[in-house]
Design a protein around this motif. Structure first.
Motif, PDB file in Angstrom:
ATOM      1  N   GLY A  33       4.561   8.109   0.627  1.00 34.87           N
ATOM      2  CA  GLY A  33       4.393   8.791  -0.653  1.00 34.87           C
ATOM      3  C   GLY A  33       4.253   7.845  -1.833  1.00 34.87           C
ATOM      4  N   LYS A  34       4.174   6.546  -1.562  1.00 33.15           N
ATOM      5  CA  LYS A  34       4.069   5.567  -2.647  1.00 33.15           C
ATOM      6  C   LYS A  34       2.798   4.735  -2.505  1.00 33.15           C
ATOM      7  CE  LYS A  34       9.078   4.999  -2.947  1.00 33.15           C
ATOM      8  NZ  LYS A  34      10.178   4.062  -2.771  1.00 33.15           N
ATOM      9  N   SER A  35       1.666   5.392  -2.243  1.00 35.87           N
ATOM     10  CA  SER A  35       0.424   4.643  -2.058  1.00 35.87           C
ATOM     11  C   SER A  35      -0.096   4.081  -3.381  1.00 35.87           C
ATOM     12  CB  SER A  35      -0.640   5.506  -1.396  1.00 35.87           C
ATOM     13  OG  SER A  35      -0.953   6.606  -2.222  1.00 35.87           O
ATOM     14  N   VAL A  36       0.394   4.642  -4.489  1.00 33.63           N
ATOM     15  CA  VAL A  36      -0.004   4.157  -5.809  1.00 33.63           C
ATOM     16  C   VAL A  36       1.247   3.664  -6.529  1.00 33.63           C
ATOM     17  CG1 VAL A  36      -1.007   4.812  -8.026  1.00 33.63           C
ATOM     18  CG2 VAL A  36      -1.958   5.735  -5.922  1.00 33.63           C
ATOM     19  N   GLY A  37       1.148   2.478  -7.099  1.00 36.42           N
ATOM     20  CA  GLY A  37       2.281   1.882  -7.792  1.00 36.42           C
ATOM     21  C   GLY A  37       2.491   2.476  -9.172  1.00 36.42           C
ATOM     22  N   PRO A  38       3.541   2.040  -9.861  1.00 36.38           N
ATOM     23  CA  PRO A  38       3.848   2.571 -11.185  1.00 36.38           C
ATOM     24  C   PRO A  38       2.757   2.290 -12.218  1.00 36.38           C
ATOM     25  CG  PRO A  38       5.286   0.707 -10.658  1.00 36.38           C
ATOM     26  CD  PRO A  38       4.496   1.027  -9.428  1.00 36.38           C
ATOM     27  N   ASP A  39       1.888   1.328 -11.908  1.00 34.80           N
ATOM     28  CA  ASP A  39       0.790   0.985 -12.817  1.00 34.80           C
ATOM     29  C   ASP A  39      -0.478   1.767 -12.510  1.00 34.80           C
ATOM     30  OD1 ASP A  39       2.286  -1.801 -11.916  1.00 34.80           O
ATOM     31  OD2 ASP A  39       2.202  -1.449 -14.076  1.00 34.80           O
ATOM     32  N   GLY A  40      -0.405   2.703 -11.530  1.00 34.12           N
ATOM     33  CA  GLY A  40      -1.559   3.500 -11.162  1.00 34.12           C
ATOM     34  C   GLY A  40      -2.532   2.789 -10.247  1.00 34.12           C
ATOM     35  N   VAL A  41      -2.112   1.668  -9.688  1.00 30.39           N
ATOM     36  CA  VAL A  41      -2.969   0.874  -8.815  1.00 30.39           C
ATOM     37  C   VAL A  41      -2.505   1.055  -7.376  1.00 30.39           C
ATOM     38  CG1 VAL A  41      -3.705  -1.480  -8.269  1.00 30.39           C
ATOM     39  CG2 VAL A  41      -3.375  -0.808 -10.648  1.00 30.39           C
ATOM     40  N   GLU A  42      -3.472   1.118  -6.449  1.00 32.26           N
ATOM     41  CA  GLU A  42      -3.129   1.233  -5.033  1.00 32.26           C
ATOM     42  C   GLU A  42      -2.215   0.083  -4.628  1.00 32.26           C
ATOM     43  OE1 GLU A  42      -6.190   2.003  -2.021  1.00 32.26           O
ATOM     44  OE2 GLU A  42      -7.574   2.057  -3.716  1.00 32.26           O
ATOM     45  N   ARG A  43      -1.178   0.420  -3.858  1.00 38.29           N
ATOM     46  CA  ARG A  43      -0.245  -0.614  -3.379  1.00 38.29           C
ATOM     47  C   ARG A  43      -0.985  -1.708  -2.614  1.00 38.29           C
ATOM     48  NH1 ARG A  43       4.460  -0.808  -5.529  1.00 38.29           N
ATOM     49  NH2 ARG A  43       5.477   1.155  -5.879  1.00 38.29           N
ATOM     50  N   ALA A  44      -1.971  -1.318  -1.805  1.00 37.84           N
ATOM     51  CA  ALA A  44      -2.712  -2.307  -1.016  1.00 37.84           C
ATOM     52  C   ALA A  44      -3.407  -3.323  -1.917  1.00 37.84           C
ATOM     53  CB  ALA A  44      -3.726  -1.610  -0.126  1.00 37.84           C
ATOM     54  N   ALA A  45      -3.781  -2.927  -3.116  1.00 41.65           N
ATOM     55  CA  ALA A  45      -4.475  -3.842  -4.028  1.00 41.65           C
ATOM     56  C   ALA A  45      -3.543  -4.916  -4.574  1.00 41.65           C
ATOM     57  CB  ALA A  45      -5.108  -3.056  -5.179  1.00 41.65           C
ATOM     58  N   TYR A  46      -2.234  -4.641  -4.568  1.00 44.12           N
ATOM     59  CA  TYR A  46      -1.287  -5.651  -5.052  1.00 44.12           C
ATOM     60  C   TYR A  46      -1.309  -6.905  -4.186  1.00 44.12           C
ATOM     61  CZ  TYR A  46       0.717  -2.500  -8.494  1.00 44.12           C
ATOM     62  OH  TYR A  46       0.895  -1.667  -9.571  1.00 44.12           O
ATOM     63  N   VAL A  47      -1.661  -6.763  -2.915  1.00 45.88           N
ATOM     64  CA  VAL A  47      -1.785  -7.925  -2.041  1.00 45.88           C
ATOM     65  C   VAL A  47      -2.854  -8.862  -2.601  1.00 45.88           C
ATOM     66  CG1 VAL A  47      -2.483  -8.684   0.275  1.00 45.88           C
ATOM     67  CG2 VAL A  47      -0.998  -6.682   0.000  1.00 45.88           C
ATOM     68  N   LEU A  48      -3.937  -8.279  -3.085  1.00 45.84           N
ATOM     69  CA  LEU A  48      -5.024  -9.081  -3.652  1.00 45.84           C
ATOM     70  C   LEU A  48      -4.583  -9.756  -4.944  1.00 45.84           C
ATOM     71  CD1 LEU A  48      -7.966  -6.573  -3.102  1.00 45.84           C
ATOM     72  CD2 LEU A  48      -7.158  -8.402  -1.571  1.00 45.84           C
ATOM     73  N   LEU A  49      -3.892  -8.998  -5.780  1.00 44.81           N
ATOM     74  CA  LEU A  49      -3.382  -9.569  -7.029  1.00 44.81           C
ATOM     75  C   LEU A  49      -2.441 -10.736  -6.722  1.00 44.81           C
ATOM     76  CD1 LEU A  49      -3.029  -9.550 -10.109  1.00 44.81           C
ATOM     77  CD2 LEU A  49      -1.222  -7.824  -9.791  1.00 44.81           C
ATOM     78  N   ALA A  50      -1.558 -10.553  -5.759  1.00 48.42           N
ATOM     79  CA  ALA A  50      -0.614 -11.616  -5.398  1.00 48.42           C
ATOM     80  C   ALA A  50      -1.354 -12.858  -4.922  1.00 48.42           C
ATOM     81  CB  ALA A  50       0.345 -11.121  -4.321  1.00 48.42           C
ATOM     82  N   ARG A  51      -2.381 -12.680  -4.102  1.00 51.25           N
ATOM     83  CA  ARG A  51      -3.148 -13.818  -3.603  1.00 51.25           C
ATOM     84  C   ARG A  51      -3.781 -14.590  -4.759  1.00 51.25           C
ATOM     85  NH1 ARG A  51      -4.098 -15.271   2.002  1.00 51.25           N
ATOM     86  NH2 ARG A  51      -2.309 -14.039   2.546  1.00 51.25           N
ATOM     87  N   LEU A  52      -4.325 -13.840  -5.723  1.00 51.59           N
ATOM     88  CA  LEU A  52      -4.960 -14.498  -6.868  1.00 51.59           C
ATOM     89  C   LEU A  52      -3.948 -15.235  -7.728  1.00 51.59           C
ATOM     90  CD1 LEU A  52      -7.528 -11.702  -7.826  1.00 51.59           C
ATOM     91  CD2 LEU A  52      -8.019 -13.922  -6.737  1.00 51.59           C
ATOM     92  N   VAL A  53      -2.759 -14.654  -7.892  1.00 55.87           N
ATOM     93  CA  VAL A  53      -1.716 -15.311  -8.684  1.00 55.87           C
ATOM     94  C   VAL A  53      -1.234 -16.566  -7.967  1.00 55.87           C
ATOM     95  CG1 VAL A  53       0.649 -15.107  -9.550  1.00 55.87           C
ATOM     96  CG2 VAL A  53      -0.961 -13.218  -9.889  1.00 55.87           C
TER      97      VAL A  53
END
Length: 173
Positions: A39-59
């Motif tokens: 039930g948490k496929s979208v994070g508090p920022d409205g972004v898909e949880r799976a996309a955070y993996v990409l953000l983390a890689r870039l950071v």
């Protein structure tokens, strides 16, 4: 919870029995993670949880082209492209000209992307800290070391065979 004591097949050794227990515990961990994410496929920022993996890689690894990002997370380029588009719309990632090739772009975290990454990382670390607060610190450190070893072995074991290695393997038979 201890592994269930099922009868072992004939002729197995202690190593097999330990692998069986490890497999059972890994399944329990994966199921617990799935329940926590349900039930948490979208994070508090409205972004898909799976996309955070990409953000983390870039950071963590710095700006890169979309195809290189897809390769680094072992994902399909079209899936990564869709997820990156969501990160760009949310203002967490930006496209910058590639200084080595003016026709290409690099993906990079924005200041807001860095803030979101650090907030998510802090939240995750606090949750893990709360779950393991009663553990001995040496046990926590040892678990990290063992998980690093297991993750590396899993990655190596399931890594695609380079074409040249596959050819060498066929020549040897």
């Amino acid at each position: 919870m201890e592994s269930p004591r099922l009868p072992a097949p004939p002729g197995v050794d202690d190593r097999w029995l330990v692998s069986d227990r490890l497999g059972h515990q890994l399944i329990r961990v994966m199921r617990a993670v799935e329940r926590a994410k349900a039930g948490k496929s979208v994070g508090p920022d409205g972004v898909e949880r799976a996309a955070y993996v990409l953000l983390a890689r870039l950071v963590l690894e710095g700006p890169r082209r979309s195809n290189a990002l897809a390769e680094s997370v072992h994902s399909d380029p079209s899936t990564v492209s869709r997820q990156v588009a969501g990160l760009v719309r949310a203002g967490l990632v930006e496209r910058r000209p590639d200084p080595e090739d003016g026709r290409a772009t690099l993906l990079a975290p924005t200041d807001e992307g860095l803030r979101v990454f650090h907030a998510n990382r802090d939240r995750r670390n606090r949750e893990i800290g709360a779950m393991t607060e009663y553990w001995d610190e040496a046990d926590r450190v040892r678990l990290v070391e063992l998980l690093e070893q297991l993750a590396g072995d899993l990655e190596d074991h399931h890594a695609p065979t380079p074409p040249s290695a596959a050819v060498r393997g066929q020549e040897a038979s």
